[in-house]
Design an enzyme around this catalytic site. Structure first.
Site, mmCIF file in Angstrom:
data_model
loop_
_atom_site.group_PDB
_atom_site.id
_atom_site.type_symbol
_atom_site.label_atom_id
_atom_site.label_comp_id
_atom_site.label_asym_id
_atom_site.label_seq_id
_atom_site.Cartn_x
_atom_site.Cartn_y
_atom_site.Cartn_z
ATOM 1 N N ALA A 30 0.474 -1.114 0.153
ATOM 2 C CA ALA A 30 -0.183 0.011 0.254
ATOM 3 C C ALA A 30 0.622 1.190 -0.187
ATOM 4 O O ALA A 30 0.428 2.775 -0.078
ATOM 5 C CB ALA A 30 -1.072 0.127 1.151
ATOM 6 N N ALA A 31 1.821 1.299 -0.203
ATOM 7 C CA ALA A 31 2.878 2.265 -0.471
ATOM 8 C C ALA A 31 2.652 3.043 -1.125
ATOM 9 O O ALA A 31 2.309 4.564 -1.271
ATOM 10 C CB ALA A 31 4.553 2.402 -0.688
ATOM 11 N N GLY A 32 1.552 2.555 -2.451
ATOM 12 C CA GLY A 32 1.716 3.059 -3.369
ATOM 13 C C GLY A 32 0.626 4.607 -3.369
ATOM 14 O O GLY A 32 -0.532 5.222 -4.131
ATOM 15 N N ASP A 33 -0.672 3.731 -2.219
ATOM 16 C CA ASP A 33 -1.482 3.949 -2.082
ATOM 17 C C ASP A 33 -1.900 5.268 -0.929
ATOM 18 O O ASP A 33 -2.355 6.119 -1.197
ATOM 19 C CB ASP A 33 -2.585 2.537 -1.147
ATOM 20 C CG ASP A 33 -2.938 1.425 -1.895
ATOM 21 O OD1 ASP A 33 -3.325 1.887 -3.333
ATOM 22 O OD2 ASP A 33 -3.107 0.471 -2.050
#
Ligand code: RIB
Length: 308
Positions: free
Chosen positions: A252-255
């Site tokens: 979820a880093a991209g989120d």
């Protein structure tokens, strides 16, 4: 600058089952892991939490199952102050599930079974479109049926509401997503799937971003993990270096990046400034376990940006 922007998120809601091991098994092999946890996830729901923690008023539109996970997934979003009045429960369907493996570098491998997310349809489209009147931005991904997401995107463009579209996971609908996006935000593997360009650094990211602009995106942001992010639009382009981070869990880093980017743009910052805040949010997210639980708060992001 809008004081407290309103963001509509139309997207997936999952329960994540995360197991970590020093290395991934080969076919037929069993390896012993060192950690297991369950965490609320789903790209849409994660981005909703990320945007809420950055200070936005957030309305989530999506669907959970009528299983044991569904009510908890909705409660978790409500506890973040997110408006969940347009999150339905689909009778007879399980909630979306993501089985996530973390390797020795804590990079993630995700198998997602969409369950109730796939039942999203006319009700979600109408809820998202109905919320456009007061929205400063709409955030989309590719976890729901593509037709529903695309219809909301086209309505948002007609209403002049910016569409921040994370084309993840790549699959049917991704080319239309590029055409309809005000800002398209693929990572390296998604950029490869859409443009055929293998992004290995800023030069190839520039080529991929140019390809996305020529496909119709208003702006392109290529997320490159520890290499930072590259952005391009008619107003200019640039490379933002990553912030240093001790990676515990890259899920979820991209989120986190997307939520911070969307709120920053809605508050009136430039694309470059907003990408920097996205990079900071992503760097903070990887230092913590979990998906929604790992989303950073605004003050932390601002401190990290100011530290540069
Ligand atoms: O982007 C991370 C998310 O992808 C996880 O939370 C998982 O649910 C999958 O949808």
């Amino acid at each position: 600058m809008s004081p407290r922007p309103e963001i509509v998120v139309l997207g997936g809601i999952n329960i994540d089952l995360i197991a970590a091991a020093e290395r991934m098994p080969v076919p037929g092999e069993t390896v012993t892991g060192d950690e297991f946890y369950t965490t609320p996830g789903g790209k849409g729901a994660n981005q909703a939490v990320a945007a809420a923690r950055m200070g936005a008023r957030v309305r989530m539109v999506g669907r959970v199952g009528d299983d044991a996970f569904g009510p908890g997934l909705v409660d978790d979003l409500r506890a973040e102050g997110i408006d969940v009045s347009a999150v339905g429960a689909e009778p007879g369907e399980p909630s979306g599930v993501a089985v996530i493996l973390l390797d020795g570098e804590r990079q993630n491998y995700i198998i997602q079974v969409r369950g109730a997310n796939l039942a999203a349809g006319r009700a979600e489209e109408e809820a998202a479109v109905g919320a456009l009147g007061s929205a400063d931005a709409v955030m989309l991904q590719l976890e729901l049926p593509p037709a529903v997401t695309l219809a909301a995107a086209l309505a948002a463009r007609r209403a002049r509401v910016p569409v921040i579209w994370d084309p993840s996971p790549p699959g049917p609908g991704m080319e239309r997503a590029v055409e309809a996006a005000s800002v398209i935000t693929p990572n390296q593997s998604e950029a490869l799937a859409i443009t055929g360009i293998d992004v290995t650094g800023p030069d190839s990211a520039r080529a991929a971003a140019d390809a996305l602009l020529s496909m119709g995106a208003g702006a392109a942001v290529i997320k490159m993990a520890e290499m930072g992010a590259f952005y391009a639009s008619d107003a200019g382009s640039g490379h933002v270096e990553a912030f240093e981070a001790e990676v515990v869990d890259s899920v979820a880093a991209g989120d986190a990046f997307g939520g911070a980017l969307a709120v920053s743009l809605a508050e009136g910052r430039t694309l470059g400034e907003s990408v920097e805040r996205g990079c900071a949010a992503g760097a903070l997210a990887v230092t913590r376990p979990g998906a929604q639980a790992a989303m950073p708060r605004r003050a932390e992001v601002e401190r990290l940006v100011a530290s540069r």
